[in-house]
Scaffold this active site. Structure first.
Site, PDB file in Angstrom:
ATOM      1  N   ASP A 281       0.848  -1.178   0.000  1.00 24.01           N
ATOM      2  CA  ASP A 281       0.000   0.000   0.000  1.00 24.01           C
ATOM      3  C   ASP A 281       0.899   1.248   0.000  1.00 24.01           C
ATOM      4  O   ASP A 281       1.839   1.319  -0.789  1.00 24.01           O
ATOM      5  CB  ASP A 281      -0.972  -0.037   1.183  1.00 24.01           C
ATOM      6  CG  ASP A 281      -2.103   0.973   1.062  1.00 24.01           C
ATOM      7  OD1 ASP A 281      -3.104   0.665   0.393  1.00 24.01           O
ATOM      8  OD2 ASP A 281      -1.970   2.086   1.610  1.00 24.01           O
TER       9      ASP A 281
ATOM     10  N   TYR B  30      -2.618  10.879   1.359  1.00 25.58           N
ATOM     11  CA  TYR B  30      -3.177  10.932   0.008  1.00 25.58           C
ATOM     12  C   TYR B  30      -3.058  12.342  -0.561  1.00 25.58           C
ATOM     13  O   TYR B  30      -2.672  12.535  -1.718  1.00 25.58           O
ATOM     14  CB  TYR B  30      -4.644  10.493   0.039  1.00 25.58           C
ATOM     15  CG  TYR B  30      -4.837   9.036   0.345  1.00 25.58           C
ATOM     16  CD1 TYR B  30      -5.066   8.112  -0.677  1.00 25.58           C
ATOM     17  CD2 TYR B  30      -4.785   8.555   1.655  1.00 25.58           C
ATOM     18  CE1 TYR B  30      -5.230   6.762  -0.404  1.00 25.58           C
ATOM     19  CE2 TYR B  30      -4.955   7.209   1.932  1.00 25.58           C
ATOM     20  CZ  TYR B  30      -5.176   6.319   0.905  1.00 25.58           C
ATOM     21  OH  TYR B  30      -5.334   4.978   1.175  1.00 25.58           O
TER      22      TYR B  30
ATOM     23  N   HIS C 101      -4.476  -7.746  -0.057  1.00 27.05           N
ATOM     24  CA  HIS C 101      -3.762  -6.474   0.032  1.00 27.05           C
ATOM     25  C   HIS C 101      -2.956  -6.346   1.327  1.00 27.05           C
ATOM     26  O   HIS C 101      -1.889  -5.735   1.342  1.00 27.05           O
ATOM     27  CB  HIS C 101      -4.775  -5.343  -0.069  1.00 27.05           C
ATOM     28  CG  HIS C 101      -4.192  -3.988  -0.225  1.00 27.05           C
ATOM     29  ND1 HIS C 101      -3.451  -3.595  -1.320  1.00 27.05           N
ATOM     30  CD2 HIS C 101      -4.242  -2.898   0.592  1.00 27.05           C
ATOM     31  CE1 HIS C 101      -3.077  -2.333  -1.189  1.00 27.05           C
ATOM     32  NE2 HIS C 101      -3.534  -1.883  -0.034  1.00 27.05           N
TER      33      HIS C 101
END
Length: 422
Positions: free
Chosen positions: A220, A346, A400
């Site tokens: 990630d 982000y 993930h």
């Protein structure tokens, strides 16, 4: 008016009068936030750290959970509108009545933890040294909505391989930092903490710990940091491994192979059906932070949804992870109040050119592809980006959150991948 405003004694009285309401407000605020977690300031010294959440914070969480105002039931029979109401109520009931945060505290505090100041920020990390001579130092980096919790189950297999199906030659010294704005690391007070800056901080950390030869691993946003380390190539870093290769062709092929088509289709599904959280955190992290910081149910479902969408399961997140494991991670976000600060990763990287293609990397790189990853990068794409690709494997289970879901398989992959690097 002029005389009064310039008279020193009158001006001082005015200042005191104006300050009194503020002081009173501050005192009230301090009283209202006694349940907040307090983390000592970090210095450049590597200082031992233990997790200790105040009892008042746990009581406050349970009070909030019991006072939840629920929305109506979804109008579908699946997860396509988000977490179903019955799943949310079951999760929250367990969190309020059965979950034991102190059990998690005991577990994480069994490992040596530290904080140290790097580039003006206090960084929390777990550091477990192997008893085996010539163990290879490795730094493991989490992403969102993960945390150091993801890696707790791989510490023993990596540091003590002889008790977990390996040999002494497979041993690692393990360093697991909390990213800036996550967990028990400090929250940046100004902008600029991109994956590149974090990668430079990790290089400083490994040097500060005395390691002159080490490797890196991540998934990630941890994959983003690890790719950034590959570009920087700090002194001592000899190779890296990711379980989410950020490799894309400049243009998708007109006649893709089956592997390329599968990856392209997965990217399209992610963009059309799962990209909402990404866009919100990349553009308005502060706004979503208000909602999640004030509502433990909001914080829980914001993360729980991803455990359902991104793990190797048969439809329910509990197929891949236990409720306690998921709540360990969710509770860490809640007690540290890091909804907004973690979301800013982000925003920071979107504004600074961060994307899903990390470009060409000369550092020796390796990857393991797990079947339920958000998308599975084809080996050909990695070969085009990584001229020194030295290990590639596709395994048959896991998603993930690779280390969290499949700790033994993950540890085996680390041993295999870095065997030639020792």
């Amino acid at each position: 008016m002029t005389t009064q405003s310039t008279d020193p004694s009158r001006r001082r009285m005015l200042q005191l009068a104006l300050a009194l309401p503020a002081a009173t407000a501050f005192a009230s605020q301090a009283s209202a936030t006694t349940s907040a977690l307090s983390i000592p300031p970090a210095t450049k010294d590597v200082t031992p750290f233990k997790v200790s959440v105040p009892r008042s914070a746990i009581d406050d969480l349970r009070r909030r959970l019991k006072n939840t105002r629920w929305p109506e039931k979804e109008t579908v029979s699946d997860w396509s509108q988000g977490v179903p109401l019955h799943k949310t109520k079951a999760l929250i009931s367990y969190w309020a009545e059965k979950y034991d945060w102190r059990k998690f505290e005991k577990r994480i505090n069994a490992y040596p933890q530290f904080r140290t100041e790097i580039d003006g920020l206090g960084i929390h990390f777990i550091h477990v040294k192997s008893k085996h001579e010539n163990a290879l130092p490795i730094i493991l980096t989490h992403g969102w909505p993960g945390s150091v919790v993801e890696f707790l189950k791989v510490i023993e297999p990596l540091t003590n391989p002889t008790e977990h199906g390996g040999t002494a030659e497979d041993a690692f010294h393990v360093v697991i930092p909390s990213q800036p704005g996550f967990g028990f690391s400090d929250k940046p007070a100004s902008e600029g903490w991109t994956v590149v800056r974090t990668a430079n901080a990790w290089a400083t950390l490994m040097k500060r710990l005395g390691y002159d030869k080490w490797v890196a691993q991540g998934g990630d946003w941890g994959s983003g940091v690890t790719h950034a380390l590959g570009h920087i190539r700090p002194e001592g870093l000899v190779a890296a491994h990711v379980n989410w290769p950020l490799v894309f062709p400049e243009k998708f092929p007109d006649n893709p192979t089956p592997e390329e088509k599968a990856a392209m289709d997965a990217v399209a599904r992610f963009a059309s059906d799962q990209f909402g959280y990404f866009k919100e955190q990349a553009t308005r992290p502060q706004t979503i932070g208000y909602a999640l910081a004030d509502s433990p149910v909001g914080q829980a479902t914001w993360i729980y949804e991803k455990f359902q969408a991104w793990t190797d399961n048969r439809g329910e997140p509990e197929d891949a992870l236990t409720v306690d494991e998921m709540l360990d991670d969710i509770s860490l976000y809640w007690f540290t109040d890091t909804a907004a600060s973690s979301a800013r990763i982000y925003w920071e990287n979107a504004r600074n050119g961060g994307g899903f293609d990390a470009g060409r990397i000369e550092l020796p790189m390796a990857a393991t592809i797990f079947p339920k990853e958000i998308y599975r990068a084809p080996k050909a794409w990695a070969e085009a980006h990584w001229p020194n690709l030295f290990y590639w494997n596709e395994v048959d289970k896991g998603g993930h959150f690779a280390a969290f879901e499949q700790p033994n398989l993950f540890a085996q992959e680390m041993r295999k991948a870095f065997k030639s690097i020792r």
